[in-house]
Design an enzyme around this catalytic site. Structure first.
Site, short mmCIF file in Angstrom:
data_model
loop_
_atom_site.label_atom_id
_atom_site.label_comp_id
_atom_site.label_asym_id
_atom_site.label_seq_id
_atom_site.Cartn_x
_atom_site.Cartn_y
_atom_site.Cartn_z
N GLU A 328 0.84 -1.20 0.00
CA GLU A 328 0.00 0.00 0.00
C GLU A 328 0.87 1.24 0.00
O GLU A 328 2.03 1.22 0.41
CB GLU A 328 -0.91 0.01 1.23
CG GLU A 328 -0.14 0.14 2.55
CD GLU A 328 -1.06 0.11 3.77
OE1 GLU A 328 -2.19 -0.39 3.67
OE2 GLU A 328 -0.61 0.59 4.83
N GLY A 329 0.28 2.31 -0.49
CA GLY A 329 0.95 3.61 -0.45
C GLY A 329 -0.05 4.64 -0.02
O GLY A 329 -1.18 4.32 0.36
N LYS A 343 -2.97 -1.74 -9.22
CA LYS A 343 -2.91 -0.69 -8.20
C LYS A 343 -4.17 0.15 -8.30
O LYS A 343 -4.46 0.72 -9.35
CB LYS A 343 -1.65 0.15 -8.42
CG LYS A 343 -1.45 1.22 -7.36
CD LYS A 343 -0.09 1.89 -7.52
CE LYS A 343 -0.17 3.38 -7.30
NZ LYS A 343 1.09 4.07 -7.48
N ASP A 484 11.21 10.27 -5.90
CA ASP A 484 10.66 9.60 -4.70
C ASP A 484 11.12 8.15 -4.66
O ASP A 484 10.32 7.25 -4.40
CB ASP A 484 9.12 9.68 -4.73
CG ASP A 484 8.52 9.42 -3.36
OD1 ASP A 484 9.24 9.55 -2.35
OD2 ASP A 484 7.31 9.12 -3.29
N1 LIG Z 1 3.89 -3.73 -9.92
C1 LIG Z 1 4.04 -4.09 -8.65
N2 LIG Z 1 4.52 -5.32 -8.36
C2 LIG Z 1 4.65 -5.74 -7.07
N3 LIG Z 1 4.34 -4.97 -6.00
C3 LIG Z 1 3.87 -3.73 -6.22
C4 LIG Z 1 3.70 -3.22 -7.56
N4 LIG Z 1 3.22 -1.97 -7.47
C5 LIG Z 1 3.10 -1.68 -6.17
N5 LIG Z 1 3.50 -2.73 -5.40
C6 LIG Z 1 3.50 -2.78 -3.92
O1 LIG Z 1 2.60 -1.80 -3.42
C7 LIG Z 1 3.30 -0.80 -2.67
C8 LIG Z 1 2.64 0.55 -2.90
O2 LIG Z 1 2.66 0.88 -4.29
P1 LIG Z 1 2.98 2.35 -4.79
O3 LIG Z 1 4.26 2.82 -4.16
O4 LIG Z 1 2.94 2.36 -6.26
O5 LIG Z 1 1.72 3.14 -4.17
P2 LIG Z 1 1.59 4.70 -3.87
O6 LIG Z 1 0.27 4.95 -3.24
O7 LIG Z 1 1.85 5.46 -5.13
O8 LIG Z 1 2.77 4.92 -2.84
P3 LIG Z 1 3.43 6.25 -2.27
O9 LIG Z 1 2.89 6.41 -0.88
O10 LIG Z 1 4.91 5.94 -2.27
O11 LIG Z 1 3.04 7.38 -3.19
C9 LIG Z 1 4.75 -0.91 -3.11
O12 LIG Z 1 5.66 -0.47 -2.11
C10 LIG Z 1 4.89 -2.39 -3.40
O13 LIG Z 1 5.11 -3.09 -2.19
#
Ligand SMILES: Nc1ncnc2c1ncn2[C@@H]1O[C@H](COP(=O)(O)OP(=O)(O)OP(=O)(O)O)[C@@H](O)[C@H]1O
Length: 645
Positions: A328-329, A343, A484
């Site tokens: 999650e992010g 995602k 980032d």
């Molecule tokens: N293509 C992928 N393959 C495997 N795991 C993934 C993938 N995309 C995302 N993840 C997992 O999900 C997590 C969160 O994804 P991501 O960083 O893209 O979300 P975000 O909401 O944009 O995060 P941030 O808070 O950094 O902005 C990643 O740290 C990873 O563990």
């Protein structure tokens, strides 16, 4: 977003000319390769043409305290607004005031040096990068043709109730990636941006606007833009035909940021000829996704998941099988669905999600453009040989626009993950029927560095060389800066089938090279903060509106890295500062050192420390690639063993 334990941070080195090219002839004449690349003056930067449009999120957002409850959702009758304090407290996950921004280039205008005149003295010198691609000039009929073909296809699709291959639980098919016509998408986006701007001003005003030099002459940029409004009117009329021809005559008028004092909601009727041609961001998003209307999350996921009769909800309805939450992010939840990763990012709603304002449609559209631009760096799609190509960025296979509450199967996967990993995000069970999401369908990149244990020093080297090479390629191709690159945004996948001599190919400024992988495949993800120059526009996030990002704990490596970036850019985030990539590489070496892998010898540690010290001298990832550290890790194409790309 991951956080890093506190450790003494480094201050970013002052920008200086690259020095110490220690790459003294990496195998097989690597020296020649490098001298050619370095002599070429840095290759890539995309065409920099007169700026005609930019936008900035409303300044008032910045004054809202972090974690403060946004009552707009309540006022609007939005189901999800909550008065409970957000679970999210991390400084580095509070991005409530961020907004993706864009600067559009006027057709036919000249490449301009990139400068913020107010700060020009302080900024590091701009690399002399230029790409071959130029924009403007005579109308590109090919583009127009592609555009109209796409529009026709869309209209046909609208007549058919079943866009794409979703809708049957039993389908369970693996979908190949969708080929997107990036130039047509960009063209459409550009027209809409211009029309939106044009519609905001009375016609006579625009026609009387003199053509002014496209380099900004003062700092008025920073207060001359407004938050773009939502584009939801498009729902009932998602497709309006755009006629690009003839537009260039009008658009060439808009060549100055200082002219962009948009104060009111654009009045679409003020310039019918432009606004009627433009599509709303939402309609564009649907078109990119090859959809005529949003679908449910369940429908989107069913495209990738095998049907399983064991997956039934309490009412006996079948649900998509094999969905597992992976991570999650701040904005997104990542789920594995079949062999892909989806995602899910809520957007355009008025309620807070994870304590943050939701992204607007335009921001989502621009992130989609960014993903497609990076996809374009991949070399395996039967394209002609590319000047710059690599496989270091996660492949985005598709996008979906979804709407409605979270699907029970996703909630189930979310709760499983929460039980094991303690989610920092809000429970997704109370999204309204109106809530929209963008689903990024990506390749499964493996585990993020935070959770991944490197086996030995070779793997650490493989990680560093692959990330550096990918950044170098993207820098050269499109002035890319990730901005980032914390350990949650680097994915690693160990491929036991690769032998120890396996290599991964890439092309940097026309030179074919390879990195040794030691069985590790590295993918960079999450381009939310990234800056890119598509050739038509610069897409970036104005981090100056998010001061809290730079207020993380002292000596925290990640927090220090944001501060270093701020120092480098001097808060001029639209600018090209490839040195920001370097500070993330320094961060990465720190992470590897800090993880203290038991198999590292003290010599390995020393090597890494010395490398980290040298990195501070470089101005770009491309410069870093010349370091002696990579000597045995980079091969010229002729010397390489069979490689992945
Ligand atoms: N293509 C992928 N393959 C495997 N795991 C993934 C993938 N995309 C995302 N993840 C997992 O999900 C997590 C969160 O994804 P991501 O960083 O893209 O979300 P975000 O909401 O944009 O995060 P941030 O808070 O950094 O902005 C990643 O740290 C990873 O563990």
């Amino acid at each position: 977003m991951a956080r890093e334990a506190a450790a003494p941070g480094r201050t970013a080195g002052k920008a200086s000319a690259p020095s110490g090219h220690h790459h003294a002839g990496a195998r097989g004449g690597g020296g020649d390769l490098w001298s050619e690349i370095m002599a070429s003056g840095g290759g890539g930067g995309a065409a920099r043409i007169g700026v005609v449009y930019g936008r900035r999120r409303a300044a008032q957002e910045a004054s809202r305290p972090r974690g403060a409850v946004d009552v707009r959702g309540v006022a609007a009758g939005e189901k999800r607004a909550s008065f409970e304090p957000s679970k999210r407290t991390s400084w580095n996950r509070s991005l409530s005031i961020r907004g993706r921004e864009s600067i559009l280039f006027a057709p036919g205008t000249k490449i301009q040096p990139q400068q913020n005149p107010c700060r020009a003295q302080k900024r590091p010198p701009k690399p002399g990068n230029r790409v071959k691609r130029t924009f403007g000039g005579p109308p590109d009929l090919k583009k127009e043709k592609a555009y109209f073909e796409e529009v026709d296809a869309f209209e046909l699709m609208e007549e058919s109730p079943s866009p794409k291959n979703f809708g049957t639980w039993a389908r369970g098919m693996e979908q190949n990636y969708i080929v997107h016509d990036l130039s047509a998408i960009l063209e459409r986006w550009k027209i809409s941006k211009l029309a939106k701007f044009a519609a905001s001003r009375p016609l006579f005003d625009i026609m009387e606007t003199p053509v002014v030099p496209s380099v900004r002459s003062d700092c008025s940029l920073h207060d001359s833009h407004r938050t773009p409004e939502k584009d939801r009117g498009s729902r009932t009329n998602p497709m309006r035909r755009t006629i690009p021809s003839g537009l260039s005559d009008k658009t060439s008028i808009f060549t100055s940021f200082s002219e962009l004092k948009i104060k009111e909601e654009p009045d679409d009727s003020s310039i019918p000829s432009l606004s009627a041609e433009a599509m709303t961001a939402f309609a564009q998003l649907l078109l990119v996704c090859n959809q005529s209307a949003p679908i449910t999350l369940a429908e989107a996921f069913s495209t990738y998941c095998l049907y399983s009769s064991f997956n039934e909800d309490v009412h006996g309805n079948s649900t998509p099988g094999s969905i597992v939450k992976l991570g999650e992010g701040t904005f997104g939840e990542a789920f594995r669905a079949g062999s892909t990763v989806c995602k899910v990012v809520p957007f355009d709603g008025t309620s807070l999600v994870n304590g943050e304002t939701q992204k607007k449609t335009e921001e989502v559209l621009e992130e989609v453009l960014l993903c497609l631009t990076l996809n374009n760096l991949r070399a395996d799609r039967g394209d002609n040989v590319k000047e710059n190509s690599c496989h270091g960025f996660i492949e985005t296979k598709d996008f979906w626009v979804c709407q409605g509450p979270y699907d029970p199967s996703l909630i189930c996967a979310w709760e499983d993950w929460d039980a094991k990993c303690c989610s920092e995000n809000d429970h997704p069970n109370d999204f309204s029927n109106e809530q929209c999401y963008i689903v990024f369908v990506q390749a499964d990149g493996g585990r993020d560095l935070e959770k991944f244990a490197l086996i030995d020093y070779n793997e650490a080297c493989s990680l560093l060389v692959q990330v550096t090479a990918a950044l170098a390629v993207a820098e050269s191709a499109c002035e890319f800066e990730h901005r980032d690159l914390h350990w949650g945004n680097i994915l690693l996948d160990r491929d036991e089938t690769q032998d120890k001599n396996h290599t991964m190919g890439f092309t940097l400024q026309g030179k074919n090279m390879c990195t040794r992988t030691f069985g590790l495949n590295v993918s960079i993800i999450d381009f939310t903060l990234s800056r890119i120059n598509t050739g038509d526009a610069i897409l970036f996030l104005d981090l100056s509106t998010d001061p809290a990002l730079f207020e993380g704990p002292k000596r925290d490596k990640q927090a220090e890295t944001y501060r270093k970036m701020k120092q480098i850019t001097n808060d001029y985030w639209e600018g090209s500062f490839p040195k920001t990539n370097v500070v993330w590489l320094i961060y990465l070496v720190d992470i590897v050192l800090q993880k203290r892998y038991s198999t590292f010898t003290s010599k390995d540690d020393r090597e890494l420390r010395a490398f980290k010290k040298r990195l501070a001298k470089y101005d770009s990832a491309k410069d870093c690639l010349t370091d002696s550290f990579f000597c045995d890790l980079l091969l010229s194409d002729e010397d390489a063993q069979p490689s992945t790309a």
